[in-house]
Design an enzyme around this catalytic site. Structure first.
Site, PDB file in Angstrom:
ATOM      1  N   ASP A  88       1.241  -1.372  -0.108  1.00 49.58           N
ATOM      2  CA  ASP A  88      -0.442   0.294  -0.379  1.00 49.58           C
ATOM      3  C   ASP A  88       0.617   1.241  -0.040  1.00 49.58           C
ATOM      4  O   ASP A  88       1.645   1.186   1.001  1.00 49.58           O
ATOM      5  CB  ASP A  88      -0.619   0.050   1.249  1.00 49.58           C
ATOM      6  CG  ASP A  88      -2.127  -0.807   1.172  1.00 49.58           C
ATOM      7  OD1 ASP A  88      -2.686  -1.755   0.518  1.00 49.58           O
ATOM      8  OD2 ASP A  88      -2.668  -1.155   2.329  1.00 49.58           O
ATOM      9  N   ASP A 145     -13.015  -3.635  -1.121  1.00 54.18           N
ATOM     10  CA  ASP A 145     -12.943  -3.262   0.007  1.00 54.18           C
ATOM     11  C   ASP A 145     -14.443  -3.668   0.909  1.00 54.18           C
ATOM     12  O   ASP A 145     -15.074  -2.477   1.376  1.00 54.18           O
ATOM     13  CB  ASP A 145     -12.620  -2.159   0.264  1.00 54.18           C
ATOM     14  CG  ASP A 145     -11.205  -2.113  -0.179  1.00 54.18           C
ATOM     15  OD1 ASP A 145     -10.352  -2.918  -0.552  1.00 54.18           O
ATOM     16  OD2 ASP A 145     -11.407  -0.846  -1.488  1.00 54.18           O
TER      17      ASP A 145
HETATM   18  O1  1PR Z   1     -10.937   3.159  -5.307  1.00 53.99           O
HETATM   19  O2  1PR Z   1     -10.227   2.364  -7.030  1.00 53.99           O
HETATM   20  O3  1PR Z   1      -8.752   4.589  -6.205  1.00 53.99           O
HETATM   21  O4  1PR Z   1      -8.249   1.872  -5.031  1.00 53.99           O
HETATM   22  C1  1PR Z   1      -7.646   2.335  -4.376  1.00 53.99           C
HETATM   23  C2  1PR Z   1      -6.974   1.202  -3.600  1.00 53.99           C
HETATM   24  O5  1PR Z   1      -6.698   1.234  -2.535  1.00 53.99           O
HETATM   25  C3  1PR Z   1      -7.905  -0.166  -3.585  1.00 53.99           C
HETATM   26  O6  1PR Z   1      -7.374  -1.080  -4.390  1.00 53.99           O
HETATM   27  C4  1PR Z   1      -8.145  -0.105  -1.622  1.00 53.99           C
HETATM   28  O7  1PR Z   1      -8.032  -1.628  -1.583  1.00 53.99           O
HETATM   29  C5  1PR Z   1      -7.005   0.268  -1.676  1.00 53.99           C
HETATM   30  N1  1PR Z   1      -7.193   0.686  -0.442  1.00 53.99           N
HETATM   31  C6  1PR Z   1      -7.344   2.246  -0.077  1.00 53.99           C
HETATM   32  N2  1PR Z   1      -7.165   2.261   1.438  1.00 53.99           N
HETATM   33  C7  1PR Z   1      -6.511   2.051   1.991  1.00 53.99           C
HETATM   34  C8  1PR Z   1      -6.211   2.140   3.664  1.00 53.99           C
HETATM   35  O8  1PR Z   1      -5.703   1.013   4.354  1.00 53.99           O
HETATM   36  N3  1PR Z   1      -6.081   2.650   4.010  1.00 53.99           N
HETATM   37  N4  1PR Z   1      -5.823  -0.494   1.176  1.00 53.99           N
HETATM   38  C9  1PR Z   1      -6.043   1.146   0.897  1.00 53.99           C
HETATM   39  C10 1PR Z   1      -6.143  -1.411   1.162  1.00 53.99           C
HETATM   40  C11 1PR Z   1      -5.069  -3.440   0.567  1.00 53.99           C
HETATM   41  C12 1PR Z   1      -5.304  -4.351   2.048  1.00 53.99           C
HETATM   42  C13 1PR Z   1      -4.003  -5.133   1.923  1.00 53.99           C
HETATM   43  C14 1PR Z   1      -4.338  -6.325   2.871  1.00 53.99           C
HETATM   44  C15 1PR Z   1      -3.169  -7.317   3.600  1.00 53.99           C
HETATM   45  N5  1PR Z   1      -5.431  -2.532   1.573  1.00 53.99           N
HETATM   46  O9  1PR Z   1      -4.698  -5.347  -0.054  1.00 53.99           O
HETATM   47  O10 1PR Z   1      -3.168  -4.959   1.963  1.00 53.99           O
HETATM   48  O11 1PR Z   1      -5.573  -6.459   3.880  1.00 53.99           O
HETATM   49  O12 1PR Z   1      -3.221  -6.693   4.582  1.00 53.99           O
HETATM   50  P1  1PR Z   1      -2.623  -7.995   5.859  1.00 53.99           P
HETATM   51  O13 1PR Z   1      -1.974  -8.967   5.236  1.00 53.99           O
HETATM   52  O14 1PR Z   1      -1.634  -6.704   5.977  1.00 53.99           O
HETATM   53  O15 1PR Z   1      -3.321  -8.151   6.169  1.00 53.99           O
HETATM   54  P2  1PR Z   1      -9.501   2.889  -5.376  1.00 53.99           P
END
Ligand code: 1PR
Length: 526
Positions: free
Chosen positions: A225, A380
């Site tokens: 991320d 999400d």
């Molecule tokens: O909505 O098309 O602009 O895309 C934004 C992207 O950013 C989306 O794919 C959304 O999942 C991601 N995103 C937005 N905000 C966050 C945040 O964390 N605040 N991240 C975010 C989501 C990604 C997950 C994470 C897993 C594994 N995080 O894939 O990597 O949950 O984590 P873990 O192994 O530590 O539990 P758009």
């Protein structure tokens, strides 16, 4: 000197990077004459067969290519670039002429397994070819395709691969050869194969052989991320249930390019970058993210996915950019797949409401040009607990093994946008189904309740979505130890599992995950 035929779609940057890494120099075809003056020609193709053949015809490349091939000059077609050697494809409805160098056609997979066939699979070698010199029998290569060859002449088969059934995964006749898999995305063994093509003078095969290869592996994906921290530096961060701030500051877990390289070297099967503030910043202004991709793709020879901010956009001067423009820029910078989050939710809602495809949504446009396999939908969802299925209305309900707060026994998974900041009246199963119908090729299935908790993947969610779609599903959110990976592969049909926090914090190395999976009898790429 290698000549590269770039017809304008897909990720040729990976092939350029791979050839340059091997010390080769490279020239791009810009006119039909460049084909005939080539010493060795590589033709990488990704995306849609029909549009590839159309472009080859429009650019007047068909005749010089036929002349080049019939003179038995060195040619290496990758994926669609190999399919173009045949007489036609079920993917093509027009009467545009293909190269027709080999007799036979290209057919869609007929299987109950997920299509596209995506991931690391083995090869059964049928000819002793210098192209495969140094390739071990347990080697796996990266495949991503929905169509496969059906040659008429069995003597041209170089390798086969098993995906439900055995299909032809590489062909060779004299100096003309091609692979369905992507050597430029297949790590060390893929580079070896390219080096064989570049460096070997006489590429002719030396007769038949029969070497049995490995089968399809489950994929382990590292996710980064990425966003700017409060000092304006682009950093890899990680949230707890999407909250990436610790005592008010954005967590900084490292530099994106360095971490991606580390994960590649440690054996990640794919790398995913999510530009998590892409929904509010226009990505084409966010040049650092494009630089990250460019730099990463020079050192990382496994598939790269990029998500965040892929949508139509009008800038302050009134200039309109389509989601396809944004995606194209990402592909040119080294991405193999793009991932769409927020925009997919809005598009799916409109599609479900009207039952009509507009043909101009981001999912439809990008998959039409770059192929379904290049379009990932990042979901999400958040759990919504209810006492009874009836309380969830039309939403898909599950009964988790553990009840939720206040003893509520059921839940549904509500889609969110803008990184979980807003919810929509749509569940994850309905979103995944609608996006598949619109042309998406893969689902990246997060779960906000599980993200960063180290408590394991949400198996109920994964099973519900997996059962509803026929495209590959990547399980994401909650990995805390090796056993969570075997659990997700043993108890769901997920094709891949993704983790972030445990890798960034060096709590569990990727090799340890793979060693554990192998011990449990789950096929992985080493
Ligand atoms: O909505 O098309 O602009 O895309 C934004 C992207 O950013 C989306 O794919 C959304 O999942 C991601 N995103 C937005 N905000 C966050 C945040 O964390 N605040 N991240 C975010 C989501 C990604 C997950 C994470 C897993 C594994 N995080 O894939 O990597 O949950 O984590 P873990 O192994 O530590 O539990 P758009």
């Amino acid at each position: 000197m290698i000549t590269l035929l770039d017809y304008g779609a897909g990720n040729v940057r990976s092939v350029i990077n791979a050839v340059e890494r091997l010390g080769g120099s490279l020239k791009l075809v810009t006119r039909p004459e460049d084909i005939l003056s080539a010493d060795k020609l590589i033709f990488p193709g990704v995306g849609n067969y029909e549009s590839m053949i159309q472009i080859l015809n429009q650019k007047n490349y068909i005749e010089p290519l036929r002349e080049y091939l019939s003179a038995d000059r060195p040619f290496f077609g990758i994926c669609l670039g190999m399919q173009a050697l045949f007489q036609g494809s079920e993917e093509s409805v027009s009467s545009n002429e293909s190269l027709g160098f080999f007799k036979g056609r290209v057919a869609r997979f007929k299987t109950d397994l997920a299509v596209p066939h995506m991931g690391w699979n083995g090869i059964n070698i049928k000819q002793k070819s210098p192209l495969l010199s140094g390739v071990d029998s347990d080697a796996r290569f990266y495949f991503v395709h929905s169509y496969h060859l059906v040659p008429e002449d069995p003597s041209v088969i170089l390798t086969t691969t098993t995906y439900d059934y055995e299909f032809v995964s590489a062909v060779q006749k004299g100096n003309v050869m091609g692979t369905q898999f992507h050597p430029e995305k297949s790590g060390r063994v893929g580079l070896q194969l390219l080096e064989n093509f570049i460096g070997t003078k006489d590429l002719h095969a030396a007769g038949p052989t029969s070497i049995q290869g490995a089968g399809l592996a489950k994929r382990v994906i590292a996710c980064l991320d990425v966003r700017s921290n409060d000092d304006g530096d682009l950093v890899v961060t990680k949230g707890d249930q999407y909250d990436v701030r610790d005592k008010g500051n954005v967590r900084n877990l490292g530099q994106p390019v360095d971490l991606a390289k580390r994960y590649y070297e440690e054996g990640a099967d794919e790398i995913t970058f999510l530009n998590i503030t892409g929904f509010r910043d226009f990505p084409l202004k966010d040049m650092p993210m494009l630089k990250v991709l460019e730099e990463t793709s020079k050192n990382v020879f496994v598939p790269l996915t990029i998500g965040g901010g892929i949508r139509d956009y009008t800038d302050s001067n009134g200039q309109v950019y389509s989601a396809l423009d944004v995606a194209s820029q990402y592909f040119r910078s080294g991405a193999d797949k793009i991932s769409i989050g927020s925009d997919a939710v809005e598009v799916a809602l409109a599609y479900i409401a009207t039952g009509e495809k507009t043909g101009i949504s981001a999912i439809e446009e990008i998959s039409r040009v770059y192929g379904n396999q290049a379009v990932v939908i990042s979901i999400d969802p958040k759990r919504v607990w209810v006492d009874s299925p009836g309380q969830a209305g039309r939403h898909h309900v599950v009964k988790p093994s553990e009840p939720g707060p206040d003893g509520k026994a059921y839940c549904w998974y509500q889609c969110t946008v803008q990184g979980g900041r807003e919810t929509r009246d749509l569940d994850a199963v309905a979103l995944a189904t609608a996006c598949q119908a619109l042309g998406a090729g893969e689902i990246l299935l997060n779960c906000i309740d599980k993200d960063g908790t180290n408590s394991g993947f949400d198996l109920d969610l994964i099973n519900a979505v997996r059962a509803a779609v026929s495209i590959p599903v990547i399980a994401s959110s909650g990995a805390g130890c090796e056993a969570h990976f075997s659990e997700v592969f043993e108890q769901t049909g997920a094709e891949a599992a993704l983790a972030a926090g445990i890798f960034h914090r060096k709590e569990v190395p990727i090799q340890a995950v793979k060693a554990h999976l192998a011990q449990r009898g789950i096929a992985v790429r080493h």
